[in-house]
Motif scaffolding. Structure first.
Motif, PDB file in Angstrom:
ATOM      1  N   SER A 185      36.328  67.742  54.761  1.00 22.81           N
ATOM      2  CA  SER A 185      36.863  67.365  56.072  1.00 22.81           C
ATOM      3  C   SER A 185      36.901  65.849  56.247  1.00 22.81           C
ATOM      4  O   SER A 185      37.869  65.295  56.773  1.00 22.81           O
ATOM      5  CB  SER A 185      36.020  67.989  57.187  1.00 22.81           C
ATOM      6  OG  SER A 185      36.136  69.393  57.179  1.00 22.81           O
ATOM      7  N   LYS A 186      35.833  65.194  55.803  1.00 22.56           N
ATOM      8  CA  LYS A 186      35.790  63.737  55.904  1.00 22.56           C
ATOM      9  C   LYS A 186      36.866  63.104  55.037  1.00 22.56           C
ATOM     10  O   LYS A 186      37.478  62.107  55.414  1.00 22.56           O
ATOM     11  CB  LYS A 186      34.412  63.233  55.488  1.00 22.56           C
ATOM     12  CG  LYS A 186      33.310  63.592  56.463  1.00 22.56           C
ATOM     13  CD  LYS A 186      31.953  63.131  55.962  1.00 22.56           C
ATOM     14  CE  LYS A 186      30.845  63.551  56.936  1.00 22.56           C
ATOM     15  NZ  LYS A 186      29.505  63.168  56.439  1.00 22.56           N
ATOM     16  N   ARG A 187      37.101  63.717  53.875  1.00 21.78           N
ATOM     17  CA  ARG A 187      38.065  63.127  52.943  1.00 21.78           C
ATOM     18  C   ARG A 187      39.503  63.290  53.436  1.00 21.78           C
ATOM     19  O   ARG A 187      40.312  62.374  53.341  1.00 21.78           O
ATOM     20  CB  ARG A 187      37.917  63.787  51.558  1.00 21.78           C
ATOM     21  CG  ARG A 187      38.739  63.134  50.470  1.00 21.78           C
ATOM     22  CD  ARG A 187      38.172  61.773  50.095  1.00 21.78           C
ATOM     23  NE  ARG A 187      39.103  61.019  49.270  1.00 21.78           N
ATOM     24  CZ  ARG A 187      40.027  60.186  49.741  1.00 21.78           C
ATOM     25  NH1 ARG A 187      40.163  60.007  51.041  1.00 21.78           N
ATOM     26  NH2 ARG A 187      40.816  59.531  48.918  1.00 21.78           N
ATOM     27  N   ILE A 188      39.849  64.458  53.966  1.00 18.16           N
ATOM     28  CA  ILE A 188      41.228  64.685  54.410  1.00 18.16           C
ATOM     29  C   ILE A 188      41.415  64.353  55.897  1.00 18.16           C
ATOM     30  O   ILE A 188      42.518  64.466  56.416  1.00 18.16           O
ATOM     31  CB  ILE A 188      41.684  66.142  54.145  1.00 18.16           C
ATOM     32  CG1 ILE A 188      40.913  67.134  55.020  1.00 18.16           C
ATOM     33  CG2 ILE A 188      41.559  66.476  52.663  1.00 18.16           C
ATOM     34  CD1 ILE A 188      41.420  68.561  54.887  1.00 18.16           C
ATOM     35  N   LYS A 189      40.293  63.969  56.542  1.00 19.87           N
ATOM     36  CA  LYS A 189      40.328  63.575  57.959  1.00 19.87           C
ATOM     37  C   LYS A 189      40.867  64.693  58.858  1.00 19.87           C
ATOM     38  O   LYS A 189      41.683  64.475  59.737  1.00 19.87           O
ATOM     39  CB  LYS A 189      41.152  62.295  58.137  1.00 19.87           C
ATOM     40  CG  LYS A 189      40.535  61.084  57.447  1.00 19.87           C
ATOM     41  CD  LYS A 189      41.373  59.841  57.647  1.00 19.87           C
ATOM     42  CE  LYS A 189      40.681  58.610  57.084  1.00 19.87           C
ATOM     43  NZ  LYS A 189      40.377  58.705  55.653  1.00 19.87           N
ATOM     44  N   SER A 190      40.416  65.911  58.568  1.00 24.49           N
ATOM     45  CA  SER A 190      40.799  67.070  59.363  1.00 24.49           C
ATOM     46  C   SER A 190      39.755  68.162  59.183  1.00 24.49           C
ATOM     47  O   SER A 190      39.224  68.338  58.082  1.00 24.49           O
ATOM     48  CB  SER A 190      42.168  67.595  58.929  1.00 24.49           C
ATOM     49  OG  SER A 190      42.522  68.737  59.676  1.00 24.49           O
ATOM     50  N   SER A 191      39.447  68.865  60.259  1.00 26.90           N
ATOM     51  CA  SER A 191      38.468  69.945  60.176  1.00 26.90           C
ATOM     52  C   SER A 191      39.053  71.133  59.423  1.00 26.90           C
ATOM     53  O   SER A 191      40.239  71.437  59.547  1.00 26.90           O
ATOM     54  CB  SER A 191      38.054  70.393  61.583  1.00 26.90           C
ATOM     55  OG  SER A 191      37.420  69.338  62.279  1.00 26.90           O
ATOM     56  N   LEU A 192      38.214  71.803  58.647  1.00 24.52           N
ATOM     57  CA  LEU A 192      38.643  73.012  57.951  1.00 24.52           C
ATOM     58  C   LEU A 192      38.412  74.220  58.852  1.00 24.52           C
ATOM     59  O   LEU A 192      37.549  74.202  59.729  1.00 24.52           O
ATOM     60  CB  LEU A 192      37.875  73.187  56.647  1.00 24.52           C
ATOM     61  CG  LEU A 192      38.032  72.094  55.596  1.00 24.52           C
ATOM     62  CD1 LEU A 192      37.358  72.529  54.309  1.00 24.52           C
ATOM     63  CD2 LEU A 192      39.481  71.759  55.351  1.00 24.52           C
ATOM     64  N   TYR A 193      39.178  75.266  58.606  1.00 28.12           N
ATOM     65  CA  TYR A 193      39.006  76.506  59.347  1.00 28.12           C
ATOM     66  C   TYR A 193      38.024  77.400  58.620  1.00 28.12           C
ATOM     67  O   TYR A 193      37.802  77.265  57.413  1.00 28.12           O
ATOM     68  CB  TYR A 193      40.347  77.224  59.502  1.00 28.12           C
ATOM     69  CG  TYR A 193      41.349  76.463  60.316  1.00 28.12           C
ATOM     70  CD1 TYR A 193      41.199  76.332  61.696  1.00 28.12           C
ATOM     71  CD2 TYR A 193      42.452  75.868  59.714  1.00 28.12           C
ATOM     72  CE1 TYR A 193      42.108  75.621  62.449  1.00 28.12           C
ATOM     73  CE2 TYR A 193      43.375  75.160  60.460  1.00 28.12           C
ATOM     74  CZ  TYR A 193      43.197  75.040  61.829  1.00 28.12           C
ATOM     75  OH  TYR A 193      44.102  74.337  62.575  1.00 28.12           O
ATOM     76  N   ALA A 194      37.445  78.328  59.352  1.00 24.02           N
ATOM     77  CA  ALA A 194      36.570  79.314  58.728  1.00 24.02           C
ATOM     78  C   ALA A 194      37.356  80.060  57.657  1.00 24.02           C
ATOM     79  O   ALA A 194      38.477  80.498  57.896  1.00 24.02           O
ATOM     80  CB  ALA A 194      36.058  80.292  59.785  1.00 24.02           C
ATOM     81  N   GLY A 195      36.768  80.174  56.497  1.00 25.39           N
ATOM     82  CA  GLY A 195      37.446  80.872  55.406  1.00 25.39           C
ATOM     83  C   GLY A 195      38.151  79.964  54.424  1.00 25.39           C
ATOM     84  O   GLY A 195      38.621  80.424  53.388  1.00 25.39           O
TER      85      GLY A 195
END
Length: 261
Positions: A185-195
């Motif tokens: 998430s820090k690397r792509i600057k976006s939160s990941l979704y569950a799963g």
């Protein structure tokens, strides 16, 4: 398709017969940056084909779950016409070999979101049953969390040169390494979704259009090849210096099992 946080879905638009396998392509411009899959490996790999009239092309990858079902990404089959699709198994080459099967049913996850890439997992049921051989075998799914720092392998027929839109004829493979979702998430600057599952690869190498739905696998403690992820998306453009995104088969294990019975 581009999402609001710059994720590129890995759908292929390359027509069969228009693939460019020029020897001029260097060793750093293959899956992108991969190499030809070793003969005898990835006998679980499938090519999902789209066809209109006499035109036929590879659109997505997938993996054989059992005699009737294939695992892939939801965006590969969402709102698609199954009469204009088929499955090919048993070959490493796009332009020849393998067995073709018609499709009986497309099952994208009922909560799949095309806008956010959430729940990007799907199942294809074929007409009839796969004929198993040394080139056609199912793969087991890992029903537990994958350790961070685990080496894994992706196979597919996605673009080997994003700029030139060059597709391979031979199945490609590339080694990845699992990383934590927080680090991703820090690397792509976006939160990941569950799963979702994140894996990093060498710079200037990675999944690209046509690799969607493809299997990410590891060797388990018993040295058996098991699937841990389904190729979903990459930070645009392909093979930039970011991790690639997969859907975790562990997270969707119960959903998968309930739809292949």
């Amino acid at each position: 398709m581009f999402l609001h946080f710059g994720i590129l879905l890995l759908l292929s638009q390359g027509l069969l017969g228009e693939v460019d396998v020029s020897e001029a392509i260097d060793g750093d411009s293959r899956i992108i940056g991969g190499q030809d899959a070793t003969p005898g490996t990835a006998n679980y790999q499938v090519s999902i084909r789209s066809h209109i009239g006499n035109k036929d092309w590879h659109s997505c990858g997938g993996s054989i779950l059992n005699e009737e079902y294939v695992l892939t990404a939801a965006h590969c089959i969402y709102q698609e016409n199954m009469k204009e699709m088929s499955i090919i198994v048993g070959t490493h080459m796009i332009n020849k070999g393998g067995d073709r099967y018609k499709i009986k049913k497309l099952i994208p996850h009922e909560k799949y979101s095309r806008q956010t890439l959430k729940n990007d997992i799907g199942i294809v049921q074929i007409q009839g049953k796969f004929k198993y051989s040394d080139k056609v075998q199912p793969i087991e799914l890992l029903n537990e969390m994958v350790p961070i720092g685990k080496k894994c392998l992706l196979t597919g027929w996605g673009l080997i040169n994003y700029t030139k839109q060059t597709s391979p004829n031979n199945l490609q493979m590339l080694e990845y390494e699992t990383i934590s979702n927080d680090a991703c998430s820090k690397r792509i600057k976006s939160s990941l979704y569950a799963g979702q599952l994140c894996a990093k690869r060498p710079n200037h190498k990675g999944a690209c259009s046509g690799d969607s739905g493809g299997p990410l696998v590891i060797q388990d403690d018993k040295n058996k090849t098991v699937q841990i992820g389904v190729a979903s998306g990459v930070v645009n453009p392909c093979a930039s210096n970011y991790p690639d995104l997969f859907d975790s088969v562990h997270s969707f294990y119960d959903w998968i099992q309930s739809n292949i019975k």
